[in-house]
Enzyme design. Structure first.
Site, PDB file in Angstrom:
ATOM      1  N   LYS A 170      99.995  11.058 -28.827  1.00 55.80           N
ATOM      2  CA  LYS A 170      98.923  11.805 -29.497  1.00 55.80           C
ATOM      3  C   LYS A 170      98.265  12.659 -28.404  1.00 55.80           C
ATOM      4  CE  LYS A 170      95.051  12.377 -30.226  1.00 55.80           C
ATOM      5  NZ  LYS A 170      94.364  13.682 -29.887  1.00 55.80           N
ATOM      6  N   GLY A 203      91.180  12.907 -32.031  1.00 54.34           N
ATOM      7  CA  GLY A 203      91.085  11.636 -31.306  1.00 54.34           C
ATOM      8  C   GLY A 203      90.565  10.487 -32.163  1.00 54.34           C
ATOM      9  N   PRO A 204      89.394  10.652 -32.780  1.00 57.03           N
ATOM     10  CA  PRO A 204      88.833   9.525 -33.541  1.00 57.03           C
ATOM     11  C   PRO A 204      89.634   9.190 -34.812  1.00 57.03           C
ATOM     12  CG  PRO A 204      87.137  11.143 -32.968  1.00 57.03           C
ATOM     13  CD  PRO A 204      88.452  11.771 -32.643  1.00 57.03           C
ATOM     14  N   GLU A 245      93.563   5.872 -17.386  1.00 58.75           N
ATOM     15  CA  GLU A 245      93.287   6.825 -16.304  1.00 58.75           C
ATOM     16  C   GLU A 245      92.049   7.586 -16.734  1.00 58.75           C
ATOM     17  OE1 GLU A 245      94.819   7.140 -13.500  1.00 58.75           O
ATOM     18  OE2 GLU A 245      96.627   5.979 -13.836  1.00 58.75           O
ATOM     19  N   CYS A 279      90.426  15.509 -12.816  1.00 59.53           N
ATOM     20  CA  CYS A 279      89.698  14.238 -12.728  1.00 59.53           C
ATOM     21  C   CYS A 279      89.553  13.773 -11.287  1.00 59.53           C
ATOM     22  CB  CYS A 279      90.403  13.183 -13.560  1.00 59.53           C
ATOM     23  SG  CYS A 279      92.164  13.184 -13.270  1.00 59.53           S
ATOM     24  N   GLU A 369      80.341  12.967 -13.979  1.00 55.16           N
ATOM     25  CA  GLU A 369      81.482  13.883 -13.913  1.00 55.16           C
ATOM     26  C   GLU A 369      81.145  15.147 -14.701  1.00 55.16           C
ATOM     27  OE1 GLU A 369      85.130  12.842 -16.055  1.00 55.16           O
ATOM     28  OE2 GLU A 369      86.175  13.281 -14.187  1.00 55.16           O
TER      29      GLU A 369
HETATM   30  P1  NAD Z   1      88.575  12.561 -24.151  1.00 55.09           P
HETATM   31  O1  NAD Z   1      88.401  11.156 -23.708  1.00 55.09           O
HETATM   32  O2  NAD Z   1      87.589  13.138 -25.057  1.00 55.09           O
HETATM   33  O3  NAD Z   1      90.002  12.763 -24.848  1.00 55.09           O
HETATM   34  C1  NAD Z   1      91.200  12.311 -24.301  1.00 55.09           C
HETATM   35  C2  NAD Z   1      92.173  11.989 -25.414  1.00 55.09           C
HETATM   36  O4  NAD Z   1      91.652  10.914 -26.193  1.00 55.09           O
HETATM   37  C3  NAD Z   1      92.408  13.135 -26.389  1.00 55.09           C
HETATM   38  O5  NAD Z   1      93.749  13.137 -26.821  1.00 55.09           O
HETATM   39  C4  NAD Z   1      91.488  12.776 -27.552  1.00 55.09           C
HETATM   40  O6  NAD Z   1      91.923  13.306 -28.771  1.00 55.09           O
HETATM   41  C5  NAD Z   1      91.609  11.266 -27.565  1.00 55.09           C
HETATM   42  N1  NAD Z   1      90.491  10.568 -28.189  1.00 55.09           N
HETATM   43  C6  NAD Z   1      89.192  10.987 -28.305  1.00 55.09           C
HETATM   44  N2  NAD Z   1      88.472  10.064 -28.978  1.00 55.09           N
HETATM   45  C7  NAD Z   1      89.311   9.047 -29.285  1.00 55.09           C
HETATM   46  C8  NAD Z   1      89.157   7.807 -29.962  1.00 55.09           C
HETATM   47  N3  NAD Z   1      87.972   7.417 -30.454  1.00 55.09           N
HETATM   48  N4  NAD Z   1      90.231   7.003 -30.075  1.00 55.09           N
HETATM   49  C9  NAD Z   1      91.424   7.366 -29.564  1.00 55.09           C
HETATM   50  N5  NAD Z   1      91.637   8.529 -28.935  1.00 55.09           N
HETATM   51  C10 NAD Z   1      90.594   9.367 -28.784  1.00 55.09           C
HETATM   52  O7  NAD Z   1      88.702  13.369 -22.787  1.00 55.09           O
HETATM   53  P2  NAD Z   1      88.960  14.921 -22.622  1.00 55.09           P
HETATM   54  O8  NAD Z   1      87.681  15.635 -22.849  1.00 55.09           O
HETATM   55  O9  NAD Z   1      90.127  15.309 -23.408  1.00 55.09           O
HETATM   56  O10 NAD Z   1      89.358  14.963 -21.073  1.00 55.09           O
HETATM   57  C11 NAD Z   1      88.417  15.017 -20.053  1.00 55.09           C
HETATM   58  C12 NAD Z   1      88.222  13.649 -19.428  1.00 55.09           C
HETATM   59  O11 NAD Z   1      89.459  13.037 -19.077  1.00 55.09           O
HETATM   60  C13 NAD Z   1      87.460  13.722 -18.144  1.00 55.09           C
HETATM   61  O12 NAD Z   1      86.481  12.715 -18.135  1.00 55.09           O
HETATM   62  C14 NAD Z   1      88.505  13.465 -17.076  1.00 55.09           C
HETATM   63  O13 NAD Z   1      88.061  12.931 -15.879  1.00 55.09           O
HETATM   64  C15 NAD Z   1      89.425  12.539 -17.752  1.00 55.09           C
HETATM   65  N6  NAD Z   1      90.744  12.610 -17.129  1.00 55.09           N
HETATM   66  C16 NAD Z   1      91.169  11.588 -16.327  1.00 55.09           C
HETATM   67  C17 NAD Z   1      92.399  11.660 -15.712  1.00 55.09           C
HETATM   68  C18 NAD Z   1      92.909  10.567 -14.818  1.00 55.09           C
HETATM   69  O14 NAD Z   1      94.089  10.552 -14.511  1.00 55.09           O
HETATM   70  N7  NAD Z   1      92.108   9.641 -14.392  1.00 55.09           N
HETATM   71  C19 NAD Z   1      93.194  12.749 -15.918  1.00 55.09           C
HETATM   72  C20 NAD Z   1      92.738  13.775 -16.740  1.00 55.09           C
HETATM   73  C21 NAD Z   1      91.505  13.675 -17.355  1.00 55.09           C
END
Ligand code: NAD
Length: 462
Positions: A170, A203-204, A245, A279, A369
């Site tokens: 997803k 996502g949700p 991650e 990140c 962040e």
């Molecule tokens: P996000 O957490 O909003 O979304 C990430 C993914 O999760 C998306 O596919 C989203 O659709 C899904 N998602 C959202 N809500 C969900 C839920 N309730 N249940 C299941 N899935 C859900 O993050 P973002 O805005 O897409 O990305 C930015 C964040 O990701 C930053 O905080 C960044 O640091 C982090 N990030 C971390 C790494 C790492 O390797 N540590 C890498 C890239 C990004």
């Protein structure tokens, strides 16, 4: 690339059950460039069933054959690199050169590394009177963010396939076209039907349904710490394996003997690259009090040079979030030395490369962040103070140390509570384990450590 109006499930593109769609917007000019279906729990269920049905066959496929499919996948990504880079630029907004070298170049290297690892890894070993097998965990639910749209997918799917797992992906709402291009590549590489499946959606809705699905054995999530906590709770309640991650607030520690100009310039480039949406970006620069003014001047000059060369951030919401942080930095007393909250262009979600001086460790911009092109420069009194500041956040994903003497940098890095540290500008290594200490995550991606996340251990005694 033309958007598919279906989901890639069980080897074919099939229509979603519902009619909802997600519009894909080019963040550089705010134009809609396509739409993809917004799948729901029913689509997720179909995809998980396909992955479960394909699991026994793929798990029993000899590692050499799995390796051959991964090598074919790498070759397709190479052949289609230009088109995929253009897709990344269109939906993420990154400059084309960055899309070619990093957004597509890195995942090609990672796919290649797993083709090799699948062929050479010891899935079986003898320990005394036991034979110990490394077996695939099962069906993987992979949930990825938009910031490195192809890399985040490949960093999960390649090791999962190498291990013998099957996958339902997803991807992020903002970058589904890159995910569709990846699904096409998997198909072209001859990966059997059902081994890899793609469900686009919110996502949700789709993401949560995937994490909750009883047919998923491991949830591998990359994204924000807030959503990561939810995923961990869902997985924990079902005693499901989970890999996370998450976010970061990494420190770039410049010790007094370092080449200051190089350390500052590389540090600024690290934060501004990908418009700060990395990140592991070193968003806190730590400089000794005696060199502070010089470092601030160098950082401001370096950031100003980026001016127009960085792309936009991914969407309007992120732009507002980043601007909000810049305003908060000013309100809390930090000194703006480059950039600022004003929009540098009329169209597109652009944010000026921004540098703050006189940042103290407790300020919001030094703790949270931001995920935008914003650097905070902090002063430290001595090494112990630098270490306290470096370790003084809830995160621990990455970092950098610069020193005149490599051994001195290593000694400092060993005391940092973080998963990756670049010593005097050390290069990215696609085989080195990547992942977080503290609230930056659970588990590791890339290389042999990344493969191990998708394996479980069985021992037979004789
Ligand atoms: P996000 O957490 O909003 O979304 C990430 C993914 O999760 C998306 O596919 C989203 O659709 C899904 N998602 C959202 N809500 C969900 C839920 N309730 N249940 C299941 N899935 C859900 O993050 P973002 O805005 O897409 O990305 C930015 C964040 O990701 C930053 O905080 C960044 O640091 C982090 N990030 C971390 C790494 C790492 O390797 N540590 C890498 C890239 C990004």
């Amino acid at each position: 690339m033309k958007a598919h109006d279906g989901m890639y499930i069980d080897g074919t593109w099939r229509p979603a059950v519902g009619r909802d769609v997600i519009e894909v917007v080019n963040p550089a000019d705010e134009q809609v460039i396509g739409q993809v279906p917004a799948g729901d729990a029913r689509d997720v269920d179909t995809a998980v069933r396909a992955a479960r049905a394909a699991l026994p066959g793929w798990a029993a496929t000899p590692p050499a054959e799995r390796a051959a499919r991964l090598a074919a996948l790498r070759d397709v990504l190479v052949a289609r690199a230009g088109e995929i880079a253009e897709t990344v630029t269109a939906e993420l907004g990154s400059p084309l050169k960055l899309s070619q070298t990093v957004h597509v170049g890195a995942p090609i290297a990672v796919a290649g590394s797993y083709a090799e690892l699948a062929a050479t890894y010891a899935f079986e070993e003898r320990i005394g009177n036991s034979t110990v097998y490394q077996e695939p965990i099962g069906v993987v639910g992979a949930i990825t963010p938009w910031n490195y749209p192809l890399h985040q997918i490949v960093a999960k799917v390649a090791p999962a396939l190498a291990a013998g797992c099957t996958v339902v992906l997803k991807p992020a709402e903002d970058t589904p076209l890159t995910a569709q291009a990846f699904a096409e590549a998997v198909h072209e590489a001859g990966v059997p039907a059902g081994v890899f499946n793609l469900v686009t959606g919110l996502g949700p809705v789709a993401g949560q349904a995937l994490a909750e699905h009883p047919g998923v054995d491991l949830v591998s999530f990359t994204g924000s710490t807030a959503v990561g906590k939810k995923i961990a709770a869902i997985a924990g309640a079902a005693v499901k394996k989970v890999a996370l991650e998450l976010g970061g607030k990494s420190a770039n520690v410049i010790l007094p003997g370092a080449d200051l100009a190089k350390a500052v310039n590389v540090g600024v480039a690290n934060v501004m690259s990908n418009s700060g949406q990395t990140c592991s970006a070193w968003t806190r620069m730590l400089v000794h009090r005696d060199q502070y003014d010089e470092a601030v001047e160098l950082a401001a000059t370096a950031a100003a040079k980026y001016g127009d060369r960085i792309g936009p951030v991914v969407n309007a919401k992120q732009r507002e979030r980043v601007r909000g942080y810049i305003e908060k930095g000013i309100a809390e007393g930090a000194r703006l030395v480059a950039g600022g909250p004003e929009a540098p262009r009329e169209r597109g979600y652009f944010v000026s490369p921004t540098v703050f001086a006189d940042v103290t460790p407790g300020m919001t911009i030094a703790q949270e962040e931001i995920f935008g092109p914003v650097l905070s420069v902090l002063a430290y009194e001595d090494e112990e103070d630098a270490l306290r500041i470096a370790n003084g956040t809830v995160y621990g994903l990455a970092g950098a140390v610069w020193a005149g003497d490599e051994a001195e940098a290593v000694a400092f890095a060993r005391r940092m509570e973080t998963g990756q540290v670049d010593i005097n500008g050390g290069r990215f290594n696609p085989l080195a384990p990547f992942g977080g200490y503290k609230q930056s995550g659970v588990g590791r991606e890339l290389g042999v450590h990344g493969l191990a996340e998708y394996l479980q251990t069985k021992s037979l005694q004789f």
